[in-house]
Motif scaffolding. Structure first.
Motif, mmCIF file in Angstrom:
data_model
loop_
_atom_site.group_PDB
_atom_site.id
_atom_site.type_symbol
_atom_site.label_atom_id
_atom_site.label_comp_id
_atom_site.label_asym_id
_atom_site.label_seq_id
_atom_site.Cartn_x
_atom_site.Cartn_y
_atom_site.Cartn_z
ATOM 1 N N ALA A 255 0.792 -1.006 0.040
ATOM 2 C CA ALA A 255 0.122 -0.040 -0.068
ATOM 3 C C ALA A 255 0.807 1.329 -0.020
ATOM 4 N N LYS A 256 0.429 2.335 -0.770
ATOM 5 C CA LYS A 256 1.334 3.633 -0.782
ATOM 6 C C LYS A 256 0.066 4.715 -1.096
ATOM 7 N N GLY A 257 -0.158 5.300 -0.082
ATOM 8 C CA GLY A 257 -1.093 6.360 0.003
ATOM 9 C C GLY A 257 -0.288 7.744 -0.682
ATOM 10 N N GLY A 258 -1.142 8.774 -0.956
ATOM 11 C CA GLY A 258 -0.468 9.997 -1.637
ATOM 12 C C GLY A 258 -1.219 11.003 -1.425
ATOM 13 N N ALA A 259 -0.822 12.287 -1.294
ATOM 14 C CA ALA A 259 -1.448 13.451 -0.874
ATOM 15 C C ALA A 259 -2.447 13.610 -1.673
ATOM 16 N N GLU A 260 -3.503 14.621 -1.605
ATOM 17 C CA GLU A 260 -4.467 14.844 -2.286
ATOM 18 C C GLU A 260 -5.515 13.646 -2.622
ATOM 19 N N GLY A 261 -5.758 12.744 -1.519
ATOM 20 C CA GLY A 261 -6.742 11.710 -1.628
ATOM 21 C C GLY A 261 -6.460 10.580 -2.544
ATOM 22 N N VAL A 262 -4.984 10.260 -2.835
ATOM 23 C CA VAL A 262 -4.788 9.204 -3.669
ATOM 24 C C VAL A 262 -4.256 7.847 -2.966
ATOM 25 N N MET A 263 -4.365 6.843 -3.542
ATOM 26 C CA MET A 263 -4.031 5.658 -2.925
ATOM 27 C C MET A 263 -3.930 4.312 -4.133
ATOM 28 N N ILE A 264 -2.799 3.736 -3.915
ATOM 29 C CA ILE A 264 -2.682 2.448 -4.522
ATOM 30 C C ILE A 264 -2.527 1.345 -3.735
ATOM 31 N N MET A 265 -2.856 0.213 -4.023
ATOM 32 C CA MET A 265 -2.661 -0.972 -3.205
ATOM 33 C C MET A 265 -3.034 -2.237 -3.842
ATOM 34 N N SER A 266 -2.062 -3.194 -3.762
ATOM 35 C CA SER A 266 -2.123 -4.675 -4.257
ATOM 36 C C SER A 266 -2.198 -5.695 -3.340
ATOM 37 N N ASP A 279 -12.128 15.444 -3.124
ATOM 38 C CA ASP A 279 -11.831 16.673 -2.495
ATOM 39 C C ASP A 279 -10.403 16.849 -1.979
ATOM 40 N N GLY A 280 -9.568 15.694 -2.129
ATOM 41 C CA GLY A 280 -8.027 15.658 -1.684
ATOM 42 C C GLY A 280 -7.885 15.142 -0.534
ATOM 43 N N SER A 281 -8.982 14.919 0.424
ATOM 44 C CA SER A 281 -8.706 14.277 1.777
ATOM 45 C C SER A 281 -8.374 12.721 1.713
ATOM 46 N N GLY A 282 -7.516 12.424 2.341
ATOM 47 C CA GLY A 282 -6.853 11.188 2.366
ATOM 48 C C GLY A 282 -7.534 10.272 3.709
ATOM 49 N N ARG A 283 -8.330 10.874 4.456
ATOM 50 C CA ARG A 283 -8.811 10.255 5.510
ATOM 51 C C ARG A 283 -9.690 8.939 5.364
ATOM 52 N N ALA A 284 -9.911 8.954 4.192
ATOM 53 C CA ALA A 284 -10.627 7.551 3.973
ATOM 54 C C ALA A 284 -10.328 6.611 2.952
ATOM 55 N N THR A 285 -9.041 7.148 2.437
ATOM 56 C CA THR A 285 -8.410 6.208 1.272
ATOM 57 C C THR A 285 -7.873 4.782 1.699
ATOM 58 N N THR A 286 -7.454 4.638 2.883
ATOM 59 C CA THR A 286 -6.812 3.229 2.938
ATOM 60 C C THR A 286 -8.167 2.288 3.269
ATOM 61 N N ALA A 287 -9.135 2.840 3.819
ATOM 62 C CA ALA A 287 -10.431 1.961 4.061
ATOM 63 C C ALA A 287 -11.343 1.770 2.840
ATOM 64 N N ILE A 288 -11.081 2.631 2.015
ATOM 65 C CA ILE A 288 -11.813 2.558 0.385
ATOM 66 C C ILE A 288 -11.022 1.246 -0.123
#
Length: 329
Positions: A255-266, A279-288
């Motif tokens: 997993a690698k999150g990025g600023a402005e609400g970006v996430m990649i995960m395998s 909206d650029g928020s990262g607070r939910a990206t890992t859960a999504i």
């Protein structure tokens, strides 16, 4: 002017629930690839370019590796990191710089306080100051400097998009994504960041996540080494109790999150997701990302549910838990 995904190209990805009332909604786009790399799930506009921000770091680290930078283990994990700036993180970054024959004055990322609250508080008590080595991208910058000294390239201009290292990194990115870079911007740390579609970013995440250290192709062998380094050192890529580290430790994902609400995960089975919260928020990206991988059967539901309880998703009111940030659907 180049632009990212529009509001009309977004769908709801998560909601914030307070005392049973849906208070906020996070809209964006996402794509999930199955273990063979085919599109398993498509939500919103996955073809318009985005800036991956720090989700690009694994690709940039592979650029440094293929340029000959001698990185492995903790040092390789730090090269992909948005780290918390703890003393342990800083020690590994210094080790990378030592290998390059340099000190932190060579880093061109901005000075910053550490993201880890306890470390920051201790520095304040000691009358310390923000420093470049504490900045969350210092591992990436140190790896770039090591690649430069390994090849005899100029270190003063290592962030210039036309520098030999940055040209090489861009070529590696285009090989992994299977697409030409749509645009180039300056990331928050000062390094070049390249625009691409979520579809292209997901292809790169899938190729990295399914790479084998026994591959006959050097790029894939090194990608396999990078994934192993991160999975064996999850503390390095983020920090104890932080989302990327929790996801890697608990579920074995990359997993690698990025600023402005970006996430990649395998996932361990090779399925991969790339997403952008508009909206650029990262607070939910890992859960999504975890919920989407669960949705296509790539992660066990019970394991995901347990990991979710450890993520910072709780909504509080009056000092008590009154709600939750949760993925939609």
């Amino acid at each position: 002017m180049a632009q990212t995904i529009s509001v009309t190209g977004a769908v709801e990805l998560a909601v914030v629930v307070r005392s049973g009332f849906v208070e906020s909604r996070h809209a964006g786009a996402a794509v999930v690839l199955d273990p063979e790399g085919a599109v398993a799930l498509r939500l919103g506009d996955i073809e318009t370019p985005i800036l991956p921000r720090s989700s690009l770091k694994p690709l940039q680290a592979l650029g440094c590796l293929t340029a000959g930078a001698p990185l492995d283990g903790e040092r390789l994990a730090l090269a992909t990191a948005s780290h918390a700036g703890t003393d342990r993180h800083v020690a590994v970054v210094r080790d990378i710089l030592d290998a390059a024959g340099l000190d932190e004055s060579a880093l061109q990322c901005p000075a910053s306080w550490p993201g880890d609250a306890a470390t920051r508080d201790e520095l304040v008590r000691e009358l310390g100051q923000p420093s470049r080595i504490r900045m969350n991208c210092s591992g990436k910058h140190a790896a770039m400097l090591l690649a430069c000294t390994t090849n005899g390239w100029d270190i003063a201009t290592y962030l210039d998009p036309q520098h030999p290292l940055q040209v090489h990194i861009r070529e590696v990115i285009e090989r992994l994504t299977g697409a030409k870079v749509a645009a180039t911007a300056v990331d928050g740390c000062g390094a070049p960041v390249h625009a691409m579609s979520l579809a292209a970013l997901a292809r790169a995440a899938h190729r990295i996540g399914t790479s084998s250290e026994r591959s006959p192709f050097a790029l894939h062998r090194l990608a396999g080494t990078l994934v192993r380094a991160v999975r064996e050192n999850p503390w390095a890529i983020d920090g104890p109790g932080r989302p990327d580290t929790i996801a890697i430790e608990r579920l074995g994902v990359f997993a690698k999150g990025g600023a402005e609400g970006v996430m990649i995960m395998s996932a361990p089975n090779g399925a991969a997701v790339a997403l952008k919260v508009l909206d650029g928020s990262g607070r939910a990206t890992t859960a999504i990302a975890l919920a989407l991988l669960e949705r296509v059967g790539a992660l066990d539901s019970a394991d995901v549910a347990q990991a979710m309880t450890e993520l910072p998703l709780t909504v509080t009111g009056g000092g008590k838990d009154v709600g939750l940030i949760r993925p939609t659907g």
